[in-house]
Design a protein around this motif. Sequence first.
Motif, PDB file in Angstrom:
ATOM      1  N   VAL A  86     -12.669   1.682  -2.449  1.00  0.00           N
ATOM      2  CA  VAL A  86     -12.556   0.424  -3.188  1.00  0.00           C
ATOM      3  C   VAL A  86     -11.637  -0.529  -2.444  1.00  0.00           C
ATOM      4  CG1 VAL A  86     -11.708  -0.682  -5.277  1.00  0.00           C
ATOM      5  CG2 VAL A  86     -13.036   1.428  -5.419  1.00  0.00           C
ATOM      6  N   THR A 131      -1.809  13.613  -4.417  1.00  0.00           N
ATOM      7  CA  THR A 131      -3.075  13.808  -5.130  1.00  0.00           C
ATOM      8  C   THR A 131      -4.094  14.490  -4.230  1.00  0.00           C
ATOM      9  OG1 THR A 131      -2.628  11.721  -6.230  1.00  0.00           O
ATOM     10  CG2 THR A 131      -4.822  12.628  -6.511  1.00  0.00           C
ATOM     11  N   VAL A 132      -4.217  13.982  -3.023  1.00  0.00           N
ATOM     12  CA  VAL A 132      -5.261  14.455  -2.128  1.00  0.00           C
ATOM     13  C   VAL A 132      -4.938  15.844  -1.568  1.00  0.00           C
ATOM     14  CG1 VAL A 132      -6.244  14.023   0.156  1.00  0.00           C
ATOM     15  CG2 VAL A 132      -6.196  12.207  -1.534  1.00  0.00           C
ATOM     16  N   VAL A 133      -3.701  16.030  -1.144  1.00  0.00           N
ATOM     17  CA  VAL A 133      -3.371  17.292  -0.484  1.00  0.00           C
ATOM     18  C   VAL A 133      -3.024  18.391  -1.483  1.00  0.00           C
ATOM     19  CG1 VAL A 133      -1.834  18.421   1.157  1.00  0.00           C
ATOM     20  CG2 VAL A 133      -2.684  16.128   1.626  1.00  0.00           C
ATOM     21  N   PHE A 137      -6.706   6.204  -7.565  1.00  0.00           N
ATOM     22  CA  PHE A 137      -6.040   5.937  -6.287  1.00  0.00           C
ATOM     23  C   PHE A 137      -5.206   4.650  -6.250  1.00  0.00           C
ATOM     24  CE2 PHE A 137      -9.646   8.691  -5.052  1.00  0.00           C
ATOM     25  CZ  PHE A 137      -8.904   9.744  -4.539  1.00  0.00           C
ATOM     26  N   VAL A 187     -12.724   8.856   0.591  1.00  0.00           N
ATOM     27  CA  VAL A 187     -12.729   8.479  -0.824  1.00  0.00           C
ATOM     28  C   VAL A 187     -11.578   7.547  -1.253  1.00  0.00           C
ATOM     29  CG1 VAL A 187     -12.696   9.380  -3.190  1.00  0.00           C
ATOM     30  CG2 VAL A 187     -14.103  10.467  -1.449  1.00  0.00           C
ATOM     31  N   PRO A 188     -10.324   7.816  -0.886  1.00  0.00           N
ATOM     32  CA  PRO A 188      -9.254   6.943  -1.405  1.00  0.00           C
ATOM     33  C   PRO A 188      -9.370   5.488  -0.969  1.00  0.00           C
ATOM     34  CG  PRO A 188      -8.356   8.961  -0.509  1.00  0.00           C
ATOM     35  CD  PRO A 188      -9.783   8.921  -0.095  1.00  0.00           C
ATOM     36  N   PRO A 201      -1.201   6.061  -9.028  1.00  0.00           N
ATOM     37  CA  PRO A 201      -0.147   6.163  -8.001  1.00  0.00           C
ATOM     38  C   PRO A 201       0.988   5.169  -8.201  1.00  0.00           C
ATOM     39  CG  PRO A 201      -2.289   6.175  -6.962  1.00  0.00           C
ATOM     40  CD  PRO A 201      -2.526   5.912  -8.411  1.00  0.00           C
ATOM     41  N   LEU A 202       0.634   3.980  -8.655  1.00  0.00           N
ATOM     42  CA  LEU A 202       1.648   2.957  -8.851  1.00  0.00           C
ATOM     43  C   LEU A 202       2.711   3.443  -9.834  1.00  0.00           C
ATOM     44  CD1 LEU A 202       2.216   0.130  -7.961  1.00  0.00           C
ATOM     45  CD2 LEU A 202       0.842  -0.714  -9.855  1.00  0.00           C
ATOM     46  N   TYR A 254       7.072  18.114  -3.651  1.00  0.00           N
ATOM     47  CA  TYR A 254       5.737  17.672  -4.070  1.00  0.00           C
ATOM     48  C   TYR A 254       4.826  18.838  -4.399  1.00  0.00           C
ATOM     49  CZ  TYR A 254       4.076  12.851  -4.014  1.00  0.00           C
ATOM     50  OH  TYR A 254       3.750  11.575  -4.355  1.00  0.00           O
ATOM     51  N   PHE A 255       4.943  19.896  -3.620  1.00  0.00           N
ATOM     52  CA  PHE A 255       3.920  20.924  -3.726  1.00  0.00           C
ATOM     53  C   PHE A 255       4.237  21.942  -4.802  1.00  0.00           C
ATOM     54  CE2 PHE A 255       3.413  18.816   0.263  1.00  0.00           C
ATOM     55  CZ  PHE A 255       2.064  18.531   0.224  1.00  0.00           C
ATOM     56  N   LEU A 260      -5.975  17.831  -5.245  1.00  0.00           N
ATOM     57  CA  LEU A 260      -7.409  17.956  -4.981  1.00  0.00           C
ATOM     58  C   LEU A 260      -7.711  18.916  -3.841  1.00  0.00           C
ATOM     59  CD1 LEU A 260      -8.250  14.148  -5.320  1.00  0.00           C
ATOM     60  CD2 LEU A 260      -8.884  15.929  -6.946  1.00  0.00           C
ATOM     61  N   GLY A 290       0.797  -1.222   0.000  1.00  0.00           N
ATOM     62  CA  GLY A 290       0.000   0.000   0.000  1.00  0.00           C
ATOM     63  C   GLY A 290       0.830   1.273   0.000  1.00  0.00           C
ATOM     64  N   ASN A 318       3.134   6.607 -10.868  1.00  0.00           N
ATOM     65  CA  ASN A 318       3.711   7.870 -10.424  1.00  0.00           C
ATOM     66  C   ASN A 318       4.768   7.669  -9.330  1.00  0.00           C
ATOM     67  OD1 ASN A 318       3.644  10.862 -10.488  1.00  0.00           O
ATOM     68  ND2 ASN A 318       3.056  10.542  -8.345  1.00  0.00           N
ATOM     69  N   THR A 319       4.535   6.731  -8.433  1.00  0.00           N
ATOM     70  CA  THR A 319       5.505   6.518  -7.352  1.00  0.00           C
ATOM     71  C   THR A 319       6.817   5.992  -7.919  1.00  0.00           C
ATOM     72  OG1 THR A 319       3.736   6.141  -5.771  1.00  0.00           O
ATOM     73  CG2 THR A 319       5.894   5.355  -5.141  1.00  0.00           C
ATOM     74  N   TRP A 348      -7.737  18.460  -0.633  1.00  0.00           N
ATOM     75  CA  TRP A 348      -8.657  17.843   0.316  1.00  0.00           C
ATOM     76  C   TRP A 348      -8.058  17.752   1.722  1.00  0.00           C
ATOM     77  CZ3 TRP A 348     -10.571  12.878  -2.722  1.00  0.00           C
ATOM     78  CH2 TRP A 348     -11.500  13.274  -3.693  1.00  0.00           C
ATOM     79  N   MET A 382       1.080   3.237  -3.144  1.00  0.00           N
ATOM     80  CA  MET A 382      -0.052   4.118  -3.462  1.00  0.00           C
ATOM     81  C   MET A 382      -0.079   5.322  -2.528  1.00  0.00           C
ATOM     82  SD  MET A 382      -0.643   0.929  -4.248  1.00  0.00           S
ATOM     83  CE  MET A 382      -1.495  -0.274  -5.222  1.00  0.00           C
ATOM     84  N   THR A 383       0.172   5.070  -1.250  1.00  0.00           N
ATOM     85  CA  THR A 383       0.027   6.152  -0.271  1.00  0.00           C
ATOM     86  C   THR A 383       0.854   7.381  -0.645  1.00  0.00           C
ATOM     87  OG1 THR A 383      -0.192   4.422   1.368  1.00  0.00           O
ATOM     88  CG2 THR A 383       0.106   6.643   2.196  1.00  0.00           C
ATOM     89  N   THR A 394       1.862   8.629  -3.521  1.00  0.00           N
ATOM     90  CA  THR A 394       1.266   9.482  -4.548  1.00  0.00           C
ATOM     91  C   THR A 394      -0.099  10.007  -4.110  1.00  0.00           C
ATOM     92  OG1 THR A 394       2.467   8.428  -6.329  1.00  0.00           O
ATOM     93  CG2 THR A 394       0.454   9.566  -6.928  1.00  0.00           C
ATOM     94  N   ASN A 395      -0.880   9.155  -3.444  1.00  0.00           N
ATOM     95  CA  ASN A 395      -2.207   9.606  -3.006  1.00  0.00           C
ATOM     96  C   ASN A 395      -2.104  10.802  -2.071  1.00  0.00           C
ATOM     97  OD1 ASN A 395      -3.526   7.709  -4.499  1.00  0.00           O
ATOM     98  ND2 ASN A 395      -3.785   6.264  -2.817  1.00  0.00           N
ATOM     99  N   TYR A 396      -1.076  10.811  -1.289  1.00  0.00           N
ATOM    100  CA  TYR A 396      -0.835  11.933  -0.386  1.00  0.00           C
ATOM    101  C   TYR A 396      -0.748  13.224  -1.201  1.00  0.00           C
ATOM    102  CZ  TYR A 396       1.980  14.877   2.754  1.00  0.00           C
ATOM    103  OH  TYR A 396       2.476  15.903   3.516  1.00  0.00           O
TER     104      TYR A 396
END
Lengths: 303, 310
Positions: A172, A152-154, B24, A168-169, B28-29, B43-44, A157, A142, B31-32, A159, A145-146, A148-150
């Motif tokens: 699924v 994406t989300v912050v 999600f 949301v993340p 990410p897979l 990142y920002f 998006l 995981g 991109n990471t 969020w 994913m975490t 990149t999701n970090y």
Amino acid sequence: MSSKVITPQSEHMNAQAMIKRERILRIIKHIILYSFLIIMAFFVIVPFYWMFLVSLKTSAELEAPIQSLFTAHPQWINYKNALSTTEFNYGRLLYNTIYVGVLSTIGSLITTILAAFAFARIKFKGSNLMFSLFMATMMIPGEMMTITNYKTVVADLKWGNTYTALIVPFIVSVFYIYLLRQTFKQIPDELYYAAKVDGTGDFKYLLKIMIPIAMPTIITITILKLMGSWNSYVWPNLVANKLEMRLITNGLRGAAFTDPETGRIAYNTQMAATVLVTVPLLLVFIFLRKYIMSGVSRSGIKG
Amino acid sequence: MEVKQSQWKAWLYLAPTIILMIVFTFYPLVNTFITAFKENYNYFSGEYSGIGLGNFEILFVRSDVNPDMNFINIYLKNTALIAVVSVPISIALALIIAVALNSIPKFQKVLQTIFFLPYVTNTIAIGMVFAVMFDDKSGLVNTLVQMFGGDPIKWLGSDLGTAPYVNSLAVLLIYIVWDALPFKILLFLSSLQGIDKQYYQAAQIDGTSKLRTFGRITVPLLSPQIVYLMITSFIGAFKEYNSVISIFDNARPYGYQQNTMATIVWYIYDSLKRVDGGVGRAAAGAVVLFVIIMIITAIQSQVSKRFVHY
């Protein structure tokens, strides 16, 4: 075993002696088994006992190098202190956790039921490929994913510190889709064709027949998902660390519970808060023991 | 017509799942992987100084957290030790407890419920309890040690001094095993209850000893569960994180031991929180973890083919 010739009388004696011996052996066996199990059970329970005990001790008692194993004067005020710690806003933490838990469970159930139905009942091109692709993602840690999701989300998006980011993340879950698909597949095709003949549409069939039949699995998924929210720590810690957005575990870990006099952690206050975080789940477990245990063992046996 | 209709219907049912997974999981897979090669990536702002192996170099050769710490001598060492020690112990212990539970006539349900309790508790919360139990100055364990005439042992480190590595590791392992038992016991027990009694009756008629019955009947019949637990627990152990921060963060005010107990995932999240370029280093760590887990999975699927008995 032995080919010795034996007289009827000695045979009788032998049988009686054997029964007696058997009985003694069984008693010894049970003594060993029960002592072993009780010792192991004791080790399982000790942390709960210690948590509870420390939560009722005075700060002075906790200074002693040799701790008493009981306490004569339980200090319930420690709970009051824990609840009045500004960083540990119990009501708010409970509300956040339940809110996020319920919404993400609903989201999970909807996506899982629809996807499992498509994989179990509908024949379409690419079905197997798609399912294998889903399953393959389960092997990937995981953390991949975490990271990149970090972002994406912050960053993308925006969020950060919202419930959306917490829900949301993680809607699924491929594992639940797999679990429910297996259950759906066990429902005989004849039911489906009979419904078709009656003019029942796919969606109605799913709602009226498949979901009720698959209820035990759906309950399992609900329980595991809710427990997941209660225990989640890493993701909420990354995206929603503002005091009023924390979930219960983050609230517990994030609060310092410092003793104003010594500047160290006040273990009694901290353990009182830990009891407050642990007990609700234990209560739920006591009431839903059967569902949880059968659910966990069912979900554990894969393939 | 019929077929065509069911085609788009299937995709309609799958749409919410696929959309969420693209955003999600799949994106990410990819991109990471790319992020792992971006050096000094912010990142920002989206800026980075170059594409290369810099993040991996930091991970393997020179750490930014502590110059003495690198992937091999800290993160991989701790993680591998956790996996190699805790997995066999927890599986063996769970198997013995399950077999014992399965052969007692009374109180089975009560004991089974007790053994399941760790499963329904919060890993972080009970980790904090373990930190209090093993506290160097006022913990339960040192109280018992002193009651039996020993000197207090430095488990986690306190203002009295740093704790030896082995002691802290022992606390961590005890907690991980404690936490891992319930699920395994439950799984073994439900499989044991499914075993045909005839096997045992046959063994009894032949006068086979209990130990031999266990070794020759129970273990082989449970081999699919044992292999399944081996694989999943090994992978789980390589992702150990919550137990580490719950125990060693609690001792942080005296905080001597945390960094030396760091695991691979610990490195990933610790880096992620660092603003300048941390995310690239976290991604590099995640890619390495990913590769390790793929290797373990490949080896174990080969091994399991050979050892699963039916």
